[in-house]
Design a protein around this motif. Structure first.
Motif, PDB file in Angstrom:
ATOM      1  N   ARG A   1      14.657  11.275  -2.546  1.00 44.14           N
ATOM      2  CA  ARG A   1      13.375  10.871  -2.304  1.00 44.14           C
ATOM      3  C   ARG A   1      12.528  11.679  -1.560  1.00 44.14           C
ATOM      4  N   CYS A   2      11.434  12.033  -2.020  1.00 41.21           N
ATOM      5  CA  CYS A   2      10.594  13.198  -1.687  1.00 41.21           C
ATOM      6  C   CYS A   2      10.251  12.676  -0.241  1.00 41.21           C
ATOM      7  N   PRO A   3      10.150  13.554   0.527  1.00 39.38           N
ATOM      8  CA  PRO A   3      10.096  13.239   2.017  1.00 39.38           C
ATOM      9  C   PRO A   3       8.509  12.517   2.312  1.00 39.38           C
ATOM     10  N   GLY A   4       8.404  11.419   3.015  1.00 35.59           N
ATOM     11  CA  GLY A   4       7.311  10.997   3.446  1.00 35.59           C
ATOM     12  C   GLY A   4       6.573   9.844   2.636  1.00 35.59           C
ATOM     13  N   ILE A   5       5.652   9.148   2.858  1.00 37.10           N
ATOM     14  CA  ILE A   5       4.980   7.876   2.273  1.00 37.10           C
ATOM     15  C   ILE A   5       3.856   8.932   1.834  1.00 37.10           C
ATOM     16  N   HIS A   6       3.268   8.294   0.430  1.00 32.18           N
ATOM     17  CA  HIS A   6       1.917   8.992  -0.013  1.00 32.18           C
ATOM     18  C   HIS A   6       1.982  10.386   0.005  1.00 32.18           C
ATOM     19  N   VAL A   7       3.072  10.812  -0.532  1.00 29.51           N
ATOM     20  CA  VAL A   7       3.020  12.271  -0.616  1.00 29.51           C
ATOM     21  C   VAL A   7       1.999  12.929  -1.831  1.00 29.51           C
ATOM     22  N   THR A   8       1.260  13.919  -1.351  1.00 27.28           N
ATOM     23  CA  THR A   8       0.559  14.537  -2.526  1.00 27.28           C
ATOM     24  C   THR A   8       1.062  14.834  -3.903  1.00 27.28           C
ATOM     25  N   VAL A   9       0.281  14.711  -5.054  1.00 24.33           N
ATOM     26  CA  VAL A   9       0.783  15.081  -6.429  1.00 24.33           C
ATOM     27  C   VAL A   9       1.383  16.537  -6.413  1.00 24.33           C
ATOM     28  N   GLN A  10       0.730  17.550  -5.659  1.00 27.63           N
ATOM     29  CA  GLN A  10       1.257  18.734  -5.918  1.00 27.63           C
ATOM     30  C   GLN A  10       2.577  18.792  -5.130  1.00 27.63           C
TER      31      GLN A  10
ATOM     32  N   ARG B   1       0.724  -1.354  -0.098  1.00 29.40           N
ATOM     33  CA  ARG B   1       0.062   0.221   0.021  1.00 29.40           C
ATOM     34  C   ARG B   1       0.798   1.071   0.123  1.00 29.40           C
ATOM     35  N   ASN B   2       2.113   1.114   0.169  1.00 32.89           N
ATOM     36  CA  ASN B   2       3.008   2.341   0.210  1.00 32.89           C
ATOM     37  C   ASN B   2       3.808   2.663  -1.114  1.00 32.89           C
ATOM     38  N   TYR B   3       4.187   3.642  -1.341  1.00 35.24           N
ATOM     39  CA  TYR B   3       4.823   3.979  -2.303  1.00 35.24           C
ATOM     40  C   TYR B   3       5.733   5.195  -2.071  1.00 35.24           C
ATOM     41  N   TYR B   4       6.916   5.493  -2.753  1.00 33.73           N
ATOM     42  CA  TYR B   4       8.029   6.693  -2.653  1.00 33.73           C
ATOM     43  C   TYR B   4       8.050   7.214  -3.879  1.00 33.73           C
ATOM     44  N   ILE B   5       8.482   8.414  -3.718  1.00 36.94           N
ATOM     45  CA  ILE B   5       8.551   9.325  -5.096  1.00 36.94           C
ATOM     46  C   ILE B   5      10.194   9.530  -5.077  1.00 36.94           C
ATOM     47  N   ASN B   6      10.821   9.243  -6.398  1.00 40.44           N
ATOM     48  CA  ASN B   6      12.287   9.345  -6.407  1.00 40.44           C
ATOM     49  C   ASN B   6      12.484  10.382  -7.454  1.00 40.44           C
ATOM     50  N   ILE B   7      13.182  11.414  -7.421  1.00 41.59           N
ATOM     51  CA  ILE B   7      13.505  12.150  -8.366  1.00 41.59           C
ATOM     52  C   ILE B   7      15.008  12.338  -8.646  1.00 41.59           C
TER      53      ILE B   7
END
Length: 122
Positions: free
Chosen positions: A75-84, A47-53
C-alpha cells in the motif's frame, strides 16, 4: 484530490503505459506475471482512498486478479497520495520485483505479505 479526480488523472497515464482497466484495477501483463494497480476507497471515510500495488501469476483463468490473488501487495504510504507519487512508488516496486526474479527475496526485503501462503514473509 478526491478518489474520482485521482482516477480521472491517472487513467490516461496508465493506459499510455499499456495497462488495461477493470473496475478500480489496472493490469499490465509481463511474461509470467501481471503487475496490478488498485485504487481502494476507505470503508471509514468515503473521502479517503488508498493505492495498492502488487503482482499476480499470469494465469489464463485469472486475467483480472483481485487483491486476494496477488503474490504480494504494497500500500502506497499515506492517504490521498499524488498521482506522481503513486506512479513513482509503483514503478520502483515493479522494477525491483521483475529485476529480483525471486518472490521470497523480494518479500523478505520489503516485509511484504506473501499472499500465496497468507503469511508474512520476513
Amino acid at each position: 484530490m478526491t478518489k474520482e479526480e485521482f482516477i480521472r488523472e491517472i487513467k490516461p497515464i496508465l493506459k499510455q503505459k499499456g495497462y488495461r482497466k477493470k473496475g478500480s484495477y489496472w493490469y499490465l501483463e509481463q511474461d509470467n506475471v501481471i503487475l496490478c494497480f488498485n485504487v481502494q476507497g476507505s470503508q471509514w471515510d468515503t473521502r479517503n482512498y488508498y493505492i495498492n500495488i502488487g503482482a499476480a501469476s499470469n494465469q489464463h483463468d485469472k486475467r483480472n486478479p483481485t487483491l486476494l490473488h496477488w503474490l504480494w501487495q504494497h500500500r502506497c504510504p499515506g492517504i490521498h497520495v499524488t498521482v506522481q507519487d503513486a506512479l513513482d512508488e509503483a514503478d520502483r516496486y515493479f522494477t525491483e520485483f521483475v529485476d529480483t526474479g525471486d518472490l521470497g527475496i523480494f518479500c523478505r526485503k520489503h516485509g511484504a505479505i506473501g499472499l500465496m501462503t497468507g503469511q508474512y514473509l520476513l
